[in-house]
Motif scaffolding. Structure first.
Motif, PDB file in Angstrom:
ATOM      1  N   ASN A   1      22.218 -37.492 -26.257  1.00  0.00           N
ATOM      2  CA  ASN A   1      22.728 -36.387 -25.257  1.00  0.00           C
ATOM      3  C   ASN A   1      23.259 -36.998 -23.996  1.00  0.00           C
ATOM      4  OD1 ASN A   1      21.567 -33.597 -26.132  1.00  0.00           O
ATOM      5  ND2 ASN A   1      19.610 -34.968 -25.999  1.00  0.00           N
ATOM      6  N   VAL A   2      24.500 -37.762 -24.176  1.00  0.00           N
ATOM      7  CA  VAL A   2      25.131 -38.545 -23.275  1.00  0.00           C
ATOM      8  C   VAL A   2      25.913 -37.798 -22.221  1.00  0.00           C
ATOM      9  CG1 VAL A   2      25.192 -40.480 -24.760  1.00  0.00           C
ATOM     10  CG2 VAL A   2      27.088 -38.922 -24.531  1.00  0.00           C
ATOM     11  N   ASN A   3      25.879 -36.443 -22.688  1.00  0.00           N
ATOM     12  CA  ASN A   3      26.938 -35.624 -21.650  1.00  0.00           C
ATOM     13  C   ASN A   3      26.488 -35.564 -20.294  1.00  0.00           C
ATOM     14  OD1 ASN A   3      25.085 -34.132 -23.364  1.00  0.00           O
ATOM     15  ND2 ASN A   3      25.521 -32.563 -21.997  1.00  0.00           N
ATOM     16  N   GLN A   4      25.001 -35.325 -20.029  1.00  0.00           N
ATOM     17  CA  GLN A   4      24.505 -35.126 -18.826  1.00  0.00           C
ATOM     18  C   GLN A   4      24.560 -36.022 -17.995  1.00  0.00           C
ATOM     19  OE1 GLN A   4      20.041 -35.261 -18.857  1.00  0.00           O
ATOM     20  NE2 GLN A   4      20.211 -36.083 -20.882  1.00  0.00           N
ATOM     21  N   TYR A   5      25.153 -37.147 -17.969  1.00  0.00           N
ATOM     22  CA  TYR A   5      25.106 -38.493 -17.197  1.00  0.00           C
ATOM     23  C   TYR A   5      26.620 -38.667 -16.443  1.00  0.00           C
ATOM     24  CZ  TYR A   5      21.057 -40.020 -19.935  1.00  0.00           C
ATOM     25  OH  TYR A   5      19.919 -40.261 -20.260  1.00  0.00           O
ATOM     26  N   PHE A   6      27.667 -37.713 -17.040  1.00  0.00           N
ATOM     27  CA  PHE A   6      28.741 -37.779 -16.216  1.00  0.00           C
ATOM     28  C   PHE A   6      29.461 -36.619 -15.386  1.00  0.00           C
ATOM     29  CE2 PHE A   6      28.839 -40.101 -20.183  1.00  0.00           C
ATOM     30  CZ  PHE A   6      29.202 -41.422 -19.652  1.00  0.00           C
ATOM     31  N   ALA A   7      29.823 -37.013 -14.185  1.00  0.00           N
ATOM     32  CA  ALA A   7      30.113 -36.137 -13.103  1.00  0.00           C
ATOM     33  C   ALA A   7      31.404 -35.635 -13.145  1.00  0.00           C
ATOM     34  CB  ALA A   7      29.751 -36.454 -11.799  1.00  0.00           C
ATOM     35  N   ASN A   8      31.742 -34.574 -12.875  1.00  0.00           N
ATOM     36  CA  ASN A   8      33.204 -34.021 -12.291  1.00  0.00           C
ATOM     37  C   ASN A   8      34.088 -33.716 -13.261  1.00  0.00           C
ATOM     38  OD1 ASN A   8      32.554 -34.169  -9.388  1.00  0.00           O
ATOM     39  ND2 ASN A   8      32.881 -36.369  -9.486  1.00  0.00           N
ATOM     40  N   ALA A   9      33.482 -33.403 -14.384  1.00  0.00           N
ATOM     41  CA  ALA A   9      34.473 -33.036 -15.619  1.00  0.00           C
ATOM     42  C   ALA A   9      35.351 -32.030 -15.281  1.00  0.00           C
ATOM     43  CB  ALA A   9      33.611 -32.586 -16.953  1.00  0.00           C
ATOM     44  N   ASP A  10      34.966 -30.976 -14.559  1.00  0.00           N
ATOM     45  CA  ASP A  10      35.947 -29.609 -14.261  1.00  0.00           C
ATOM     46  C   ASP A  10      36.868 -30.255 -12.945  1.00  0.00           C
ATOM     47  OD1 ASP A  10      34.218 -28.486 -15.688  1.00  0.00           O
ATOM     48  OD2 ASP A  10      33.283 -27.141 -14.030  1.00  0.00           O
ATOM     49  N   LEU A  11      36.816 -31.322 -12.690  1.00  0.00           N
ATOM     50  CA  LEU A  11      37.839 -31.896 -11.681  1.00  0.00           C
ATOM     51  C   LEU A  11      38.932 -32.595 -12.473  1.00  0.00           C
ATOM     52  CD1 LEU A  11      35.692 -32.487  -8.631  1.00  0.00           C
ATOM     53  CD2 LEU A  11      36.622 -30.360  -9.001  1.00  0.00           C
ATOM     54  N   VAL A  12      38.844 -33.030 -13.843  1.00  0.00           N
ATOM     55  CA  VAL A  12      39.722 -33.818 -14.387  1.00  0.00           C
ATOM     56  C   VAL A  12      41.069 -32.977 -14.349  1.00  0.00           C
ATOM     57  CG1 VAL A  12      40.388 -34.877 -16.750  1.00  0.00           C
ATOM     58  CG2 VAL A  12      38.104 -35.106 -15.643  1.00  0.00           C
ATOM     59  N   ALA A  13      42.172 -33.738 -14.131  1.00  0.00           N
ATOM     60  CA  ALA A  13      43.427 -33.039 -14.129  1.00  0.00           C
ATOM     61  C   ALA A  13      43.872 -32.353 -15.405  1.00  0.00           C
ATOM     62  CB  ALA A  13      44.528 -33.910 -13.453  1.00  0.00           C
ATOM     63  N   ASP A  14      43.810 -33.309 -16.491  1.00  0.00           N
ATOM     64  CA  ASP A  14      44.560 -32.928 -17.653  1.00  0.00           C
ATOM     65  C   ASP A  14      43.881 -31.879 -18.504  1.00  0.00           C
ATOM     66  OD1 ASP A  14      46.445 -33.781 -19.849  1.00  0.00           O
ATOM     67  OD2 ASP A  14      44.656 -33.980 -21.011  1.00  0.00           O
ATOM     68  N   GLU A  15      44.368 -30.921 -18.773  1.00  0.00           N
ATOM     69  CA  GLU A  15      43.874 -29.790 -19.537  1.00  0.00           C
ATOM     70  C   GLU A  15      43.142 -29.953 -20.782  1.00  0.00           C
ATOM     71  OE1 GLU A  15      44.570 -24.970 -20.791  1.00  0.00           O
ATOM     72  OE2 GLU A  15      46.218 -26.318 -19.992  1.00  0.00           O
ATOM     73  N   GLN A  16      43.875 -30.754 -21.735  1.00  0.00           N
ATOM     74  CA  GLN A  16      43.378 -31.131 -23.027  1.00  0.00           C
ATOM     75  C   GLN A  16      42.216 -31.997 -22.855  1.00  0.00           C
ATOM     76  OE1 GLN A  16      45.690 -33.967 -25.462  1.00  0.00           O
ATOM     77  NE2 GLN A  16      45.094 -32.650 -27.321  1.00  0.00           N
ATOM     78  N   THR A  17      42.132 -32.966 -21.796  1.00  0.00           N
ATOM     79  CA  THR A  17      41.108 -33.813 -21.655  1.00  0.00           C
ATOM     80  C   THR A  17      39.577 -32.905 -21.216  1.00  0.00           C
ATOM     81  OG1 THR A  17      42.494 -35.728 -21.061  1.00  0.00           O
ATOM     82  CG2 THR A  17      40.259 -35.715 -20.280  1.00  0.00           C
ATOM     83  N   ARG A  18      39.896 -32.049 -20.450  1.00  0.00           N
ATOM     84  CA  ARG A  18      38.822 -31.204 -19.959  1.00  0.00           C
ATOM     85  C   ARG A  18      38.428 -30.187 -21.218  1.00  0.00           C
ATOM     86  NH1 ARG A  18      42.197 -29.552 -15.834  1.00  0.00           N
ATOM     87  NH2 ARG A  18      42.160 -27.522 -16.744  1.00  0.00           N
ATOM     88  N   LYS A  19      39.101 -29.896 -21.969  1.00  0.00           N
ATOM     89  CA  LYS A  19      38.780 -29.198 -23.258  1.00  0.00           C
ATOM     90  C   LYS A  19      38.052 -30.175 -24.127  1.00  0.00           C
ATOM     91  CE  LYS A  19      42.513 -25.480 -23.402  1.00  0.00           C
ATOM     92  NZ  LYS A  19      43.337 -25.096 -24.307  1.00  0.00           N
ATOM     93  N   ARG A  20      38.632 -31.305 -24.386  1.00  0.00           N
ATOM     94  CA  ARG A  20      37.837 -32.471 -25.260  1.00  0.00           C
ATOM     95  C   ARG A  20      36.376 -32.874 -24.591  1.00  0.00           C
ATOM     96  NH1 ARG A  20      42.674 -35.782 -27.923  1.00  0.00           N
ATOM     97  NH2 ARG A  20      42.635 -34.671 -29.756  1.00  0.00           N
ATOM     98  N   LEU A  21      36.273 -32.854 -23.053  1.00  0.00           N
ATOM     99  CA  LEU A  21      34.851 -33.044 -22.666  1.00  0.00           C
ATOM    100  C   LEU A  21      34.070 -32.170 -22.991  1.00  0.00           C
ATOM    101  CD1 LEU A  21      36.174 -34.610 -19.404  1.00  0.00           C
ATOM    102  CD2 LEU A  21      34.934 -36.082 -20.918  1.00  0.00           C
TER     103      LEU A  21
END
Length: 681
Positions: free
Chosen positions: A273-293
């Motif tokens: 469950n590594v997802n919970q350690y990373f902040a500010n995914a919603d603020l990433v500019a690239d849309e495809q990157t946000r979807k993959r996150l």
């Protein structure tokens, strides 16, 4: 038997605090898998349209599948009490809610090592009020999960104990903890409390009580230990950061769940469950990157632990690729304390519960792994290279490269019953069991992708997306997967999935036959012809877990009034007699403590599940090792109940008195006249 009382209120069978710190409240967020894979009904409709259903059943039989070799053996009425099978001759423990490890009559137990106990030279005595990151980096970490004992002598009296430390629960670790404003030192303690521990342990011939010893092999792996990235995605632009422009060196490992011991004596461990350690995914500019996150459950802004305040790599607006550097299977050589552990990219990136190895006749290796989240998949890797025999450093170095060159597959499971008979209630179909056939779908091999629109590097880094595209079967949280050492049959714990059948979610399928599945099931499958290289397999559900008195449970056809209740199977293991052992996580769904169970896989008592031990309230049973003379389990997050904290502990295990609970490894044995008796008779 009476129906056991179900817990009410909190919609997960875990405490809310465990959900928050262990998996980032995964069960309370939208399911990351929103793909429109073919449903079970779609598959049946297509099969029926092509007139191939009957042919598929014939193929499953012809390839030596389970339907032909392991039909359920119903227990026959006998006069008196039937004799327990070898390895399971113990009086079953009654389910309970005690603040203790409860073992069968005639058995003894002892603590092997606890959170904060010294591992490396210079480690201070543990003091909950005086914790530092430097001290924790020399002490046993928090929340031990997977464990392995690697023999260090021929008598079995010394071994290297290797354990994972899955996650930290800061509210239970630090008195006066402020969740909104953790201190830098508290964060450093948490970084050091993650990872793995290697420690030499010894015991006498007359006791199962292992004791840690100083040794040059003792080691702590933390979030600051360098890892070498290997396999076809090593050096990918998707893995490069400003701190590592090569994309080949990662600092640390985290949220390590289950794992396995390789035939060459190294340890595999899954980053989950590594997802919970990373902040500010919603603020990433690239849309495809946000979807993959988001496909990996990485969403939102700030995190619970606030690590992004003290290290920019946990802030995705500053290091967007850092999340891609976690979610792998790692390999550690405990026999070489100077060695650099590796992250194997060819096994794919997802919420790895585990990876377990079997060697095939020609010397190649096959690895099985599950993605532990609702509606995720089961994977298989087949190497190109062959095992080099021997226990030399040279042989181990060669064998550690085997997982870097091969083919990665994902599983598709098809049932053999009419769709109308899989109604979500758990009622058995007319053929008497949930079963069918399956196939392995290739995703990538080396630098070659088999997924349209994705490069090989993308397949490895965004494996979930690749599996979506090829129509893999959505499962109910695939956890530990292991092949039986004698029969080669594979067993997978499917923990639970209360989202199955909810609006917009996939309904019941034959391998996942219950809606609102609170208790999970154990899957048994066999490669066609018993060949691990085969791309076809047959499968059946060995157990459908829950209260035996409930109509939606199934214990391989064994009379249910004679078995123990079980919920949320997690880890699986085998003893030398061939019995399956299952540890549980979230048995609170039945209102009981988690435990370790043994069950025969063949013969008249196939399915006769027996509870061997239970762990303290609020705890989870992890990492079982079932030896001839000693059983060990990891007791993870004891006392982790809502309303509890380091200032208000509700468990005092293992130290008693007014102490705070401490995750620990426990050994259990049966004393005899001339040393130790065999476990289970």
């Amino acid at each position: 038997m009476k129906l056991l009382p179900l817990l009410t209120g909190h919609s997960s069978s875990r405490a809310a605090v465990t959900c928050t710190y262990r998996c980032g409240d995964a069960c309370f967020h939208e399911v990351p898998n929103t793909s429109a894979n073919p449903t079970f009904a779609d598959v049946l409709t297509e099969v029926s349209r092509r007139g191939a259903l009957k042919a598929g059943a014939v193929v499953a039989l012809a390839t030596g599948g389970l339907a032909a070799t392991t039909a359920p053996a119903l227990a026959e009425p006998e006069q008196g009490k039937p004799k327990p099978p070898p390895g399971l001759d113990f009086e079953r423990v009654e389910p309970n809610t005690l603040d203790a490890v409860v073992v069968p009559d005639g058995y003894e137990q002892g603590i092997v090592i606890r959170w904060g106990d010294p591992v490396l030279p210079g480690a201070p005595a543990w003091d909950i009020t005086r914790q530092t990151g430097d001290a924790q980096a020399k002490q046993f970490g928090y929340n031990c999960d997977f464990a392995a004992l690697l023999p260090f002598d021929h008598a079995g009296l010394a071994a290297l104990l290797v354990t994972n430390h899955e996650y930290t629960t800061e509210t239970h670790m630090f008195p006066g903890y402020d969740e909104n404003n953790p201190t830098e030192e508290q964060v450093k303690v948490a970084w050091a409390a993650h990872g793995l521990t290697v420690v030499l342990v010894t015991r006498s011939p007359w006791s199962g009580q292992y004791r840690p010893k100083p040794s040059r092999f003792n080691r702590r792996i933390t979030l600051h230990t360098p890892f070498q990235v290997t396999g076809p995605a090593a050096g990918s632009d998707l893995l490069k950061t400003s701190a590592d422009p090569t994309g080949t060196v990662v600092l640390g490992t985290m949220n390590n769940c289950a794992g396995g011991v390789t035939p060459w004596g190294t340890i595999l461990s899954g980053e989950e469950n590594v997802n919970q350690y990373f902040a500010n995914a919603d603020l990433v500019a690239d849309e495809q990157t946000r979807k993959r996150l988001a496909r990996y459950g990485i969403k939102g802004t700030g995190t619970v632990r606030k690590w992004e305040r003290f290290d920019s790599r946990f802030d995705l607006t500053k290091q967007v690729n850092e999340a891609n550097r976690f979610g792998w299977v790692i390999e550690l050589d405990p026999h070489d304390p100077e060695s650099t552990p590796v992250k194997h990219t060819h096994l794919g990136r997802f919420k790895h519960e585990c990876a377990n190895i079997r060697i095939v006749a020609d010397g190649r290796v096959v690895a099985y792994s599950g993605d532990d989240e609702r509606f995720e998949y089961i994977y298989k890797f087949v190497s190109n290279g062959k095992v080099k025999k021997g226990d030399s450093t040279h042989a181990r170095r060669h064998n550690m490269t085997l997982l870097d060159d091969g083919t990665l597959y994902v599983g598709r499971f098809t049932g053999d019953s009419p769709a109308a008979e899989i109604d979500g209630t758990g009622k058995l179909p007319s053929d008497g069991e949930f079963d069918g056939s399956g196939e392995w779908i290739p995703l990538a091999a080396g630098n070659r992708s088999f997924v349209d629109g994705m490069t090989a590097e993308e397949v490895y880094v965004f494996t979930r997306e690749a599996a979506d595209k090829v129509g893999a079967t959505k499962m109910d949280r695939p956890e530990d997967i292991q092949a039986h050492p004698k029969t080669g049959r594979i067993y997978c714990a499917l923990s639970n999935n209360v989202e199955r059948g909810n609006p917009g979610k996939e309904g019941a399928t034959e391998p996942n036959p219950r809606l609102n599945n609170k208790h999970g099931q154990v899957l048994e499958f066999e490669e066609a012809g018993g060949d691990a290289l085969a791309l076809k397999f047959s499968w059946r559900l060995f157990l459908v877990c829950g209260d035996p008195a409930a109509p939606d449970t199934y214990f391989a056809g064994f009379p249910k009034d004679q078995v123990s209740p079980i919920s949320s199977p997690d880890n699986v293991a085998f003893d030398r007699h061939g019995n399956l052992w299952i540890s549980t996580d979230s048995a609170g769904a039945l209102g009981i403590n988690d435990g370790l169970y043994g069950v025969p896989l063949d013969g008249k008592q196939r399915g006769n599940l027996k509870l061997f031990l239970t762990v303290p309230k609020g705890a989870e049973t992890c990492g079982p090792i079932v030896g001839d003379k000693v059983v060990t389990v990891c007791v993870q997050h004891p006392g982790e109940l809502d309303g509890a904290s380091a200032d208000n502990p509700v468990s005092h295990w293992p130290d008693g008195g007014a102490s705070v609970p401490r995750p620990s490894v426990v050994a259990v044995w049966k004393p005899g006249r001339h040393g130790l008796s065999d476990i289970g008779g």
